[in-house]
Write a protein that holds these residues in place. Structure first.
Motif: not given
Length: 319
Positions: A138, A156, A168, A170, A172, A197-200, A212-213, A215
Motif C-alpha cells: 500500500d 494498493n 489485483s 485497488s 482508497s 476502501s478497496d475500490l478495484g 469482487a474485492l 469494498s
C-alpha cells in the motif's frame, strides 16, 4: 489443479472467510485491523490514531508534531479444524511528513502460515499440501488543508495464492475533520473521519473463479477529554459497511473507551456488533516510553467461534 480443489482449499484455509464473521468474502487480509490500539477499541479506526496511520487514519499524522513514524503489528488467530498450522497476519507501516502539510505513507500486510491438505483422489490417497497466503502493498498520500481538514488517498497492489495465484489492484480515499475546544474548562478534541476502501478490479483465479474485492465505506468519530492533569479519557464510535461483493454485504459497528495516565499508560475496552452473528468484546493495554510505543489487544467472540481468542501485538517508533 481443478476448480473444485481450489474452492475446497479456499474454504478450508479461510481465504473466503472474514476473520470476525462467518461471511463468504475474499481477502480477509484487507478486512483486518492492523492497528493494535484500534483493535482493542471495538475495531474502530478513528481520527485520534497514533500509529499504523495508513490503515487507521492518515490525516491524524498531519495533525501530530512528529515527522517520521514506523510501526509493526502481528495478529495471532486461533487454530481451526482441518487446517494445519496457525494463521498469522503481519503488518508494517511507515509515514513521513514534509513541508508540514504533506505526508507519504507506506504499508505492507501479509496473512498466511497455515496449510491445507487436499485429497483429490479420495480417502486413502496421497494428499497435496497447499499453503495459501495473501498480501497487500500500500502506498498513500495525505494533505492537510488547514487546522481542521485533511484528505488522503492510497493505491494498493494485492496478491492471493490458494494453489493458484492472482493479482489485483485497488484504491482508497477519505477525509478527516479535527476540532479542539473546551468542555466545562476541560481541554477536548473531536475527530470525524470518513473513508472508502478497496475500490478495484476483480480477484480472478480462473474464468470460473472471479470475486469482487471487499469494498467498504467507513465512518467514525473520536472524542477525548482531559478532566485533570495526567488523566485523559477517549471514546470512539464507528461503523463499516462492506457493499461488495454484492452477495456478501455486511454492516458492523463498534464502540471503544480508553483511559490514559500521564500520556504514557493506557487501558482500553471495546465492543463490536454486526450482521452475520458478529458480537465481539475487545480489550487492550498500551504504553508510551519516550518515542516508542507497545500495545496489546485481545478479541473474544461472543457468538462465532472464528472470532474467539485473537491476540495482537504492536510496536512502533516516532520522532
Amino acid at each position: 489443479m481443478k476448480i473444485k480443489a481450489l474452492l475446497t482449499i479456499a474454504l478450508l484455509s479461510g481465504v473466503f472467510t472474514l476473520a470476525h464473521g462467518q461471511v463468504s468474502r475474499p481477502l480477509p487480509v484487507l478486512q483486518s485491523t492492523p492497528d493494535t490500539r484500534s483493535a482493542a477499541l471495538g475495531n474502530v479506526a478513528a481520527g485520534d490514531a497514533d500509529a499504523m496511520y495508513i490503515y487507521s487514519a492518515p490525516g491524524a499524522f498531519l495533525f501530530d508534531s512528529k515527522t517520521l513514524a514506523a510501526d509493526f503489528s502481528a495478529e495471532i488467530f486461533p487454530k481451526y479444524d482441518g487446517v494445519k498450522g496457525r494463521t498469522m497476519q503481519y503488518n508494517l507501516s511507515g509515514a513521513y511528513k514534509f513541508l508540514n502539510q504533506h505526508a507519504l505513507l507506506l504499508g505492507f500486510r501479509y496473512q498466511g502460515g497455515h496449510s491445507v491438505i487436499y485429497y483429490s483422489g479420495g480417502p486413502g490417497t496421497f494428499g497435496e499440501t497447499v499453503k495459501p497466503f495473501d498480501w497487500a502493498l500500500d502506498l498513500g498520500y495525505a494533505y492537510r488543508l488547514n487546522e481542521h481538514w485533511a484528505f488522503h488517498a492510497s493505491a494498493n497492489l494485492i496478491a492471493s495464492w490458494i494453489g493458484k495465484g492472482t493479482y489485483s489492484g485497488s484504491g482508497s480515499f477519505g477525509a478527516q475533520y479535527r476540532e479542539a475546544f473546551s468542555l466545562n474548562s476541560m481541554p477536548a478534541t473531536l475527530d470525524l473521519t470518513a473513508k472508502v476502501s478497496d475500490l478495484g478490479g476483480l480477484l480472478t483465479y480462473s474464468d470460473k473463479m472471479q470475486y469482487a474485492l471487499p469494498s467498504s465505506l467507513q465512518a467514525a468519530a473520536a472524542m477525548s477529554i482531559a478532566p485533570a492533569d495526567d488523566h485523559k479519557i477517549s471514546a470512539r464510535l464507528g461503523s463499516k459497511y462492506y457493499f461488495l461483493p454484492a452477495d456478501a454485504k455486511l454492516f458492523v459497528g463498534g464502540l471503544g473507551l480508553e483511559y490514559g495516565y500521564g500520556n504514557r499508560y493506557f487501558g482500553r475496552l471495546g465492543y463490536e456488533l454486526g450482521d452475520k452473528h458478529i458480537s465481539n468484546l475487545t480489550a487492550g493495554l498500551g504504553a508510551r516510553i519516550m518515542d516508542f510505543h507497545v500495545d496489546l489487544s485481545y478479541r473474544r467472540g461472543m457468538v462465532a467461534p472464528l472470532t474467539d481468542n485473537i491476540f495482537m501485538l504492536g510496536i512502533g517508533y516516532q520522532f
